[in-house]
Design a protein around this motif. Sequence first.
Motif, PDB file in Angstrom:
ATOM      1  N   UNK A 148      91.073 -29.260  89.000  1.00 26.94           N
ATOM      2  CA  UNK A 148      89.655 -28.833  88.379  1.00 26.94           C
ATOM      3  C   UNK A 148      89.358 -27.427  88.637  1.00 26.94           C
ATOM      4  N   UNK A 149      89.617 -27.024  89.777  1.00 26.97           N
ATOM      5  CA  UNK A 149      89.187 -25.584  90.132  1.00 26.97           C
ATOM      6  C   UNK A 149      90.141 -24.560  89.404  1.00 26.97           C
ATOM      7  N   UNK A 150      91.129 -25.184  89.270  1.00 28.78           N
ATOM      8  CA  UNK A 150      92.181 -24.271  88.487  1.00 28.78           C
ATOM      9  C   UNK A 150      91.987 -24.201  87.202  1.00 28.78           C
ATOM     10  N   UNK A 151      91.732 -25.237  86.492  1.00 23.74           N
ATOM     11  CA  UNK A 151      91.191 -25.185  85.001  1.00 23.74           C
ATOM     12  C   UNK A 151      90.032 -24.477  84.932  1.00 23.74           C
ATOM     13  N   UNK A 152      88.965 -24.610  85.735  1.00 20.21           N
ATOM     14  CA  UNK A 152      87.818 -23.958  85.631  1.00 20.21           C
ATOM     15  C   UNK A 152      88.168 -22.347  85.791  1.00 20.21           C
ATOM     16  N   UNK A 153      88.994 -21.970  86.653  1.00 23.32           N
ATOM     17  CA  UNK A 153      89.179 -20.672  86.726  1.00 23.32           C
ATOM     18  C   UNK A 153      89.988 -20.225  85.387  1.00 23.32           C
ATOM     19  N   UNK A 154      91.005 -20.899  84.961  1.00 25.64           N
ATOM     20  CA  UNK A 154      91.712 -20.463  83.907  1.00 25.64           C
ATOM     21  C   UNK A 154      90.563 -20.221  82.615  1.00 25.64           C
ATOM     22  N   UNK A 155      89.764 -21.257  82.447  1.00 20.77           N
ATOM     23  CA  UNK A 155      88.634 -21.439  81.294  1.00 20.77           C
ATOM     24  C   UNK A 155      87.626 -20.233  81.629  1.00 20.77           C
ATOM     25  N   UNK A 156      87.391 -19.883  82.777  1.00 28.12           N
ATOM     26  CA  UNK A 156      86.411 -18.857  83.022  1.00 28.12           C
ATOM     27  C   UNK A 156      87.115 -17.555  82.588  1.00 28.12           C
ATOM     28  N   UNK A 157      88.324 -17.315  82.982  1.00 23.80           N
ATOM     29  CA  UNK A 157      89.122 -16.156  82.637  1.00 23.80           C
ATOM     30  C   UNK A 157      89.083 -15.972  81.147  1.00 23.80           C
ATOM     31  N   UNK A 158      89.324 -17.023  80.405  1.00 18.59           N
ATOM     32  CA  UNK A 158      89.331 -16.878  78.858  1.00 18.59           C
ATOM     33  C   UNK A 158      88.115 -16.487  78.451  1.00 18.59           C
ATOM     34  N   UNK A 159      87.022 -16.882  78.920  1.00 14.03           N
ATOM     35  CA  UNK A 159      85.544 -16.730  78.461  1.00 14.03           C
ATOM     36  C   UNK A 159      85.255 -15.168  78.796  1.00 14.03           C
ATOM     37  N   UNK A 160      85.739 -14.797  79.937  1.00 12.07           N
ATOM     38  CA  UNK A 160      85.342 -13.345  80.541  1.00 12.07           C
ATOM     39  C   UNK A 160      86.368 -12.626  79.427  1.00 12.07           C
ATOM     40  N   UNK A 161      87.492 -12.940  79.207  1.00  8.21           N
ATOM     41  CA  UNK A 161      88.235 -12.035  78.346  1.00  8.21           C
ATOM     42  C   UNK A 161      87.832 -11.963  76.996  1.00  8.21           C
ATOM     43  N   UNK A 162      87.286 -13.092  76.459  1.00 13.97           N
ATOM     44  CA  UNK A 162      86.701 -13.103  75.156  1.00 13.97           C
ATOM     45  C   UNK A 162      85.444 -12.149  75.152  1.00 13.97           C
ATOM     46  N   UNK A 163      84.805 -12.381  76.151  1.00  9.21           N
ATOM     47  CA  UNK A 163      83.413 -11.539  76.427  1.00  9.21           C
ATOM     48  C   UNK A 163      83.716  -9.936  76.187  1.00  9.21           C
ATOM     49  N   UNK A 164      84.798  -9.708  76.731  1.00 13.03           N
ATOM     50  CA  UNK A 164      84.994  -8.281  76.836  1.00 13.03           C
ATOM     51  C   UNK A 164      85.524  -7.678  75.592  1.00 13.03           C
ATOM     52  N   UNK A 165      86.139  -8.520  74.617  1.00 15.65           N
ATOM     53  CA  UNK A 165      86.484  -8.001  73.331  1.00 15.65           C
ATOM     54  C   UNK A 165      85.518  -8.115  72.591  1.00 15.65           C
ATOM     55  N   UNK A 166      85.702  -7.547  71.065  1.00 13.44           N
ATOM     56  CA  UNK A 166      84.660  -7.611  70.240  1.00 13.44           C
ATOM     57  C   UNK A 166      84.431  -8.670  69.603  1.00 13.44           C
ATOM     58  N   UNK A 167      85.179  -9.835  69.629  1.00  9.47           N
ATOM     59  CA  UNK A 167      85.100 -11.013  69.069  1.00  9.47           C
ATOM     60  C   UNK A 167      83.990 -11.818  69.654  1.00  9.47           C
ATOM     61  N   UNK A 168      83.471 -12.751  69.082  1.00  6.24           N
ATOM     62  CA  UNK A 168      82.615 -13.820  69.620  1.00  6.24           C
ATOM     63  C   UNK A 168      83.360 -14.642  70.732  1.00  6.24           C
ATOM     64  N   UNK A 169      82.659 -14.896  71.599  1.00  2.00           N
ATOM     65  CA  UNK A 169      82.840 -15.730  72.806  1.00  2.00           C
ATOM     66  C   UNK A 169      83.325 -17.073  72.230  1.00  2.00           C
ATOM     67  N   UNK A 170      82.486 -17.733  71.385  1.00  2.53           N
ATOM     68  CA  UNK A 170      82.989 -19.194  70.896  1.00  2.53           C
ATOM     69  C   UNK A 170      84.382 -19.196  70.003  1.00  2.53           C
ATOM     70  N   UNK A 171      84.631 -17.895  69.239  1.00  8.78           N
ATOM     71  CA  UNK A 171      85.852 -17.654  68.514  1.00  8.78           C
ATOM     72  C   UNK A 171      86.870 -17.723  69.194  1.00  8.78           C
ATOM     73  N   UNK A 172      86.860 -17.075  70.674  1.00  9.76           N
ATOM     74  CA  UNK A 172      88.036 -16.849  71.373  1.00  9.76           C
ATOM     75  C   UNK A 172      88.131 -17.762  72.279  1.00  9.76           C
TER      76      UNK A 172
END
Length: 174
Positions: A148-172
């Motif tokens: 669970x911790x590993x999956x949450x870290x991976x999901x969080x890193x995806x959200x952070x990467x999506x936030x850093x780009x110009x596209x919306x977080x939900x789309x990313x």
Amino acid sequence: MSTRKAPRANRLLENVTIGLFAVLCIVVFGEVVARYLFNHPFFWADEVTVYAFTWVAFLGAALALRDNRHIGISFFVGKLPPGAQGVLGVLADAIVLSFLGLFLVQSVRIYGMNHTVTSISLQIPLSLVSGSLVVMNALMIWYTVESLAGKMRRLRSRVLAATASDTSVVEKVI
């Protein structure tokens, strides 16, 4: 202490499981030889076989969970976008963890009830056998928390990467 950081503990668990399986095989083989060749069975062989098999099965189940080897149907999940797969993985681990928590409570209760009951042939407390449930549950909880911790870290890193780009977080994410 994660699975990767605890190779000795994991190796010990594997070796104990293999050792118990070896004991199981030796006792069964010895019982067959004693019963059919010498017509003198061991009075304790049945209990040792059942108890060793119980421990091997439950420790093996924990090892299978650690290595993600339990049966799963991933056809529909595989069709989802990676973000949705991650969210479902976190949800699945949370559900498994809650079930294991309830199962651990009941396992401890069974362990306590069997502490005063002894086996017929060996005269050992049956809590030595029902302890396998407690050990299996504790190991499974540990491995599920790690997953669970590993999956949450991976999901969080995806959200952070999506936030850093110009596209919306939900789309990313999805």
